[in-house]
Design a protein around this motif. Structure first.
Motif, PDB file in Angstrom:
ATOM      1  N   ASP A  20      51.918  79.902 -29.764  1.00  0.00           N
ATOM      2  CA  ASP A  20      51.590  80.605 -31.005  1.00  0.00           C
ATOM      3  C   ASP A  20      50.596  79.807 -31.845  1.00  0.00           C
ATOM      4  O   ASP A  20      49.763  80.397 -32.554  1.00  0.00           O
ATOM      5  CB  ASP A  20      52.858  80.876 -31.811  1.00  0.00           C
ATOM      6  CG  ASP A  20      53.640  82.075 -31.296  1.00  0.00           C
ATOM      7  OD1 ASP A  20      53.059  82.873 -30.525  1.00  0.00           O
ATOM      8  OD2 ASP A  20      54.821  82.214 -31.650  1.00  0.00           O
ATOM      9  N   ARG A  21      50.661  78.495 -31.774  1.00  0.00           N
ATOM     10  CA  ARG A  21      49.691  77.676 -32.517  1.00  0.00           C
ATOM     11  C   ARG A  21      48.270  77.941 -32.009  1.00  0.00           C
ATOM     12  O   ARG A  21      47.315  77.961 -32.787  1.00  0.00           O
ATOM     13  CB  ARG A  21      50.031  76.198 -32.379  1.00  0.00           C
ATOM     14  CG  ARG A  21      51.329  75.782 -33.046  1.00  0.00           C
ATOM     15  CD  ARG A  21      51.591  74.306 -32.868  1.00  0.00           C
ATOM     16  NE  ARG A  21      50.607  73.501 -33.583  1.00  0.00           N
ATOM     17  CZ  ARG A  21      50.456  72.190 -33.417  1.00  0.00           C
ATOM     18  NH1 ARG A  21      51.201  71.536 -32.535  1.00  0.00           N
ATOM     19  NH2 ARG A  21      49.539  71.536 -34.115  1.00  0.00           N
ATOM     20  N   VAL A  22      48.143  78.162 -30.701  1.00  0.00           N
ATOM     21  CA  VAL A  22      46.844  78.521 -30.135  1.00  0.00           C
ATOM     22  C   VAL A  22      46.487  79.953 -30.522  1.00  0.00           C
ATOM     23  O   VAL A  22      45.365  80.241 -30.970  1.00  0.00           O
ATOM     24  CB  VAL A  22      46.860  78.367 -28.603  1.00  0.00           C
ATOM     25  CG1 VAL A  22      45.539  78.831 -27.998  1.00  0.00           C
ATOM     26  CG2 VAL A  22      47.145  76.912 -28.210  1.00  0.00           C
ATOM     27  N   ARG A  23      47.443  80.825 -30.382  1.00  0.00           N
ATOM     28  CA  ARG A  23      47.206  82.254 -30.641  1.00  0.00           C
ATOM     29  C   ARG A  23      46.782  82.503 -32.079  1.00  0.00           C
ATOM     30  O   ARG A  23      45.959  83.376 -32.356  1.00  0.00           O
ATOM     31  CB  ARG A  23      48.490  83.027 -30.307  1.00  0.00           C
ATOM     32  CG  ARG A  23      48.359  84.519 -30.325  1.00  0.00           C
ATOM     33  CD  ARG A  23      49.634  85.201 -29.877  1.00  0.00           C
ATOM     34  NE  ARG A  23      49.853  85.052 -28.452  1.00  0.00           N
ATOM     35  CZ  ARG A  23      50.856  84.355 -27.917  1.00  0.00           C
ATOM     36  NH1 ARG A  23      51.720  83.729 -28.689  1.00  0.00           N
ATOM     37  NH2 ARG A  23      50.986  84.288 -26.617  1.00  0.00           N
ATOM     38  N   LEU A  66      50.068  71.408 -24.008  1.00  0.00           N
ATOM     39  CA  LEU A  66      51.099  71.876 -24.934  1.00  0.00           C
ATOM     40  C   LEU A  66      52.464  71.303 -24.562  1.00  0.00           C
ATOM     41  O   LEU A  66      53.241  70.895 -25.430  1.00  0.00           O
ATOM     42  CB  LEU A  66      51.151  73.408 -24.948  1.00  0.00           C
ATOM     43  CG  LEU A  66      49.906  74.129 -25.459  1.00  0.00           C
ATOM     44  CD1 LEU A  66      50.118  75.640 -25.396  1.00  0.00           C
ATOM     45  CD2 LEU A  66      49.538  73.697 -26.873  1.00  0.00           C
ATOM     46  N   HIS A  67      52.756  71.288 -23.254  1.00  0.00           N
ATOM     47  CA  HIS A  67      54.012  70.679 -22.806  1.00  0.00           C
ATOM     48  C   HIS A  67      54.085  69.213 -23.225  1.00  0.00           C
ATOM     49  O   HIS A  67      55.144  68.721 -23.631  1.00  0.00           O
ATOM     50  CB  HIS A  67      54.127  70.771 -21.277  1.00  0.00           C
ATOM     51  CG  HIS A  67      54.661  72.063 -20.774  1.00  0.00           C
ATOM     52  ND1 HIS A  67      54.357  72.566 -19.515  1.00  0.00           N
ATOM     53  CD2 HIS A  67      55.503  72.971 -21.331  1.00  0.00           C
ATOM     54  CE1 HIS A  67      54.985  73.717 -19.339  1.00  0.00           C
ATOM     55  NE2 HIS A  67      55.686  73.983 -20.422  1.00  0.00           N
ATOM     56  N   ARG A  68      52.961  68.513 -23.130  1.00  0.00           N
ATOM     57  CA  ARG A  68      52.957  67.098 -23.482  1.00  0.00           C
ATOM     58  C   ARG A  68      53.201  66.896 -24.980  1.00  0.00           C
ATOM     59  O   ARG A  68      53.917  65.966 -25.390  1.00  0.00           O
ATOM     60  CB  ARG A  68      51.644  66.452 -23.042  1.00  0.00           C
ATOM     61  CG  ARG A  68      51.506  64.984 -23.439  1.00  0.00           C
ATOM     62  CD  ARG A  68      52.617  64.113 -22.825  1.00  0.00           C
ATOM     63  NE  ARG A  68      52.580  62.785 -23.421  1.00  0.00           N
ATOM     64  CZ  ARG A  68      51.874  61.757 -22.920  1.00  0.00           C
ATOM     65  NH1 ARG A  68      51.143  61.928 -21.807  1.00  0.00           N
ATOM     66  NH2 ARG A  68      51.897  60.593 -23.509  1.00  0.00           N
ATOM     67  N   MET A  69      52.623  67.749 -25.807  1.00  0.00           N
ATOM     68  CA  MET A  69      52.876  67.647 -27.246  1.00  0.00           C
ATOM     69  C   MET A  69      54.365  67.815 -27.541  1.00  0.00           C
ATOM     70  O   MET A  69      54.949  67.071 -28.337  1.00  0.00           O
ATOM     71  CB  MET A  69      52.081  68.724 -27.996  1.00  0.00           C
ATOM     72  CG  MET A  69      50.585  68.555 -27.962  1.00  0.00           C
ATOM     73  SD  MET A  69      49.773  69.972 -28.791  1.00  0.00           S
ATOM     74  CE  MET A  69      48.071  69.707 -28.284  1.00  0.00           C
ATOM     75  N   THR A  70      54.973  68.799 -26.893  1.00  0.00           N
ATOM     76  CA  THR A  70      56.406  69.035 -27.100  1.00  0.00           C
ATOM     77  C   THR A  70      57.223  67.874 -26.552  1.00  0.00           C
ATOM     78  O   THR A  70      58.195  67.428 -27.182  1.00  0.00           O
ATOM     79  CB  THR A  70      56.826  70.352 -26.426  1.00  0.00           C
ATOM     80  OG1 THR A  70      56.025  71.423 -26.924  1.00  0.00           O
ATOM     81  CG2 THR A  70      58.287  70.666 -26.699  1.00  0.00           C
ATOM     82  N   GLY A  83      41.451  82.442 -21.598  1.00  0.00           N
ATOM     83  CA  GLY A  83      41.404  81.743 -22.879  1.00  0.00           C
ATOM     84  C   GLY A  83      42.358  82.337 -23.895  1.00  0.00           C
ATOM     85  O   GLY A  83      42.184  82.174 -25.102  1.00  0.00           O
ATOM     86  N   HIS A  84      43.380  83.012 -23.394  1.00  0.00           N
ATOM     87  CA  HIS A  84      44.427  83.617 -24.217  1.00  0.00           C
ATOM     88  C   HIS A  84      45.751  83.425 -23.498  1.00  0.00           C
ATOM     89  O   HIS A  84      45.780  83.267 -22.271  1.00  0.00           O
ATOM     90  CB  HIS A  84      44.202  85.119 -24.409  1.00  0.00           C
ATOM     91  CG  HIS A  84      43.079  85.461 -25.337  1.00  0.00           C
ATOM     92  ND1 HIS A  84      43.287  85.755 -26.667  1.00  0.00           N
ATOM     93  CD2 HIS A  84      41.741  85.557 -25.121  1.00  0.00           C
ATOM     94  CE1 HIS A  84      42.123  86.029 -27.228  1.00  0.00           C
ATOM     95  NE2 HIS A  84      41.171  85.914 -26.316  1.00  0.00           N
ATOM     96  N   TYR A  85      46.836  83.475 -24.244  1.00  0.00           N
ATOM     97  CA  TYR A  85      48.168  83.421 -23.659  1.00  0.00           C
ATOM     98  C   TYR A  85      48.814  84.798 -23.686  1.00  0.00           C
ATOM     99  O   TYR A  85      48.587  85.585 -24.618  1.00  0.00           O
ATOM    100  CB  TYR A  85      49.051  82.418 -24.413  1.00  0.00           C
ATOM    101  CG  TYR A  85      48.781  80.977 -24.016  1.00  0.00           C
ATOM    102  CD1 TYR A  85      49.004  80.555 -22.709  1.00  0.00           C
ATOM    103  CD2 TYR A  85      48.294  80.051 -24.935  1.00  0.00           C
ATOM    104  CE1 TYR A  85      48.760  79.239 -22.321  1.00  0.00           C
ATOM    105  CE2 TYR A  85      48.047  78.728 -24.562  1.00  0.00           C
ATOM    106  CZ  TYR A  85      48.281  78.338 -23.249  1.00  0.00           C
ATOM    107  OH  TYR A  85      48.034  77.043 -22.860  1.00  0.00           O
ATOM    108  N   LYS A  86      49.606  85.090 -22.648  1.00  0.00           N
ATOM    109  CA  LYS A  86      50.444  86.281 -22.725  1.00  0.00           C
ATOM    110  C   LYS A  86      51.341  86.126 -23.960  1.00  0.00           C
ATOM    111  O   LYS A  86      51.818  85.027 -24.228  1.00  0.00           O
ATOM    112  CB  LYS A  86      51.307  86.419 -21.473  1.00  0.00           C
ATOM    113  CG  LYS A  86      50.530  86.638 -20.188  1.00  0.00           C
ATOM    114  CD  LYS A  86      51.444  86.950 -18.994  1.00  0.00           C
ATOM    115  CE  LYS A  86      52.420  85.847 -18.659  1.00  0.00           C
ATOM    116  NZ  LYS A  86      53.242  86.155 -17.471  1.00  0.00           N
ATOM    117  N   ARG A  87      51.491  87.146 -24.764  1.00  0.00           N
ATOM    118  CA  ARG A  87      51.341  88.532 -24.388  1.00  0.00           C
ATOM    119  C   ARG A  87      50.054  89.158 -24.932  1.00  0.00           C
ATOM    120  O   ARG A  87      49.987  90.364 -25.165  1.00  0.00           O
ATOM    121  CB  ARG A  87      52.520  89.337 -24.848  1.00  0.00           C
ATOM    122  CG  ARG A  87      53.921  88.775 -24.591  1.00  0.00           C
ATOM    123  CD  ARG A  87      54.191  88.343 -23.166  1.00  0.00           C
ATOM    124  NE  ARG A  87      55.597  87.911 -22.979  1.00  0.00           N
ATOM    125  CZ  ARG A  87      55.917  86.756 -22.428  1.00  0.00           C
ATOM    126  NH1 ARG A  87      54.975  85.893 -22.080  1.00  0.00           N
ATOM    127  NH2 ARG A  87      57.162  86.458 -22.239  1.00  0.00           N
TER     128      ARG A  87
END
Length: 249
Positions: free
Chosen positions: A62-65, A77-81, A161-165
């Motif tokens: 969502d931060r990207v979206r 993103l996994h690494r940040m988390t 360059g987008h995430y689902k959904r």
């Protein structure tokens, strides 16, 4: 064996959500955590850690979206988390950079559900099989290589360059597979993914994975009217699509 539903006769490609649908991320991450803990002498509730890591998945995307972050691949993103959770679980000082990077790539080493490889192999006899995942391409390729997942094509949100959904992800898949949306089916264990694909004209198959979040979770197994098929696993899906039986339990 049931006859192929007439409405699905023109489907040419099956696209698959991967995390939770094809692979058992939770038990895999717990396994990786337990191995790390044994190696470094760490006392951690790895089931809670796995759940928290996965729990950071949607908020990070969502931060990207929402434009808070530029396009950022899922590995990052996994690494940040992960870095945040190492602090929260009080083990940040125990992992150097090499250990953190290796552990972060646990998501490249997820185990398939027991029916996944054989079920996909059955489905591949008729259909083009492609991932349609938020995982980045290198993650999906490494996972497939290790687990023996028989994809014809690896499609990732990274390509859009987008995430689902976001609709751009489904439109990208139709464009790259060179098929109109109605000739593509999304296979997923997540209702919102299937509903988003349906809005873009895809056919949909809901495959139930009641243990995705562990034996104590209460999964959402509700069925929306827009689902063309509902299956217990990939073999059940193959049966409903009228494919010959393979060698499976």
């Amino acid at each position: 064996m049931p006859q192929l539903p007439a409405a699905l006769a023109d489907v040419r490609a099956l696209t698959f959500d991967v995390f939770g649908t094809v692979v058992d991320w939770r038990r895999s991450v717990i396994r990786e955590g337990e191995a790390l803990g044994a190696r470094l002498g760490l006392a951690v509730d790895w089931a809670a850690f796995a759940d928290a890591w996965r729990g950071g998945y949607a908020p990070a995307m969502d931060r990207v979206r929402h434009g808070e972050l530029p396009w950022t691949r899922l590995d990052d993103l996994h690494r940040m988390t992960l870095d945040r959770l190492l602090d929260a679980f009080g083990i940040a000082d125990a992992l150097d950079e090499a250990e953190r990077e290796t552990f972060n790539r646990a998501w490249h080493r997820l185990d398939p559900w027991p029916d996944s490889v054989a079920g996909l192999t059955r489905l591949r006899a008729r259909y083009v099989l492609a991932t349609l995942s938020n995982g980045n391409i290198s993650l999906l390729v490494n996972m497939a290589k290790r687990a023996g997942l028989p994809w014809d094509c690896v499609l990732s949100a990274e390509l859009a360059g987008h995430y689902k959904r976001d609709p751009e992800v489904y439109r990208m898949a139709a464009r790259l597979l060179d098929q109109p949306p109605e000739r593509i089916m999304l296979v997923a264990a997540h209702q919102d993914d299937l509903q988003a694909a349906h809005r873009e004209g895809f056919r949909t198959a809901f495959v139930k994975r009641p243990l995705e979040h562990g034996p104590d979770a209460t999964p959402d197994l509700s069925v929306a009217p827009c689902f063309d098929l509902v299956a217990d696993d990939f073999h059940d899906l193959a049966d409903q699509l009228g494919l010959p039986e393979g060698t499976h339990p």
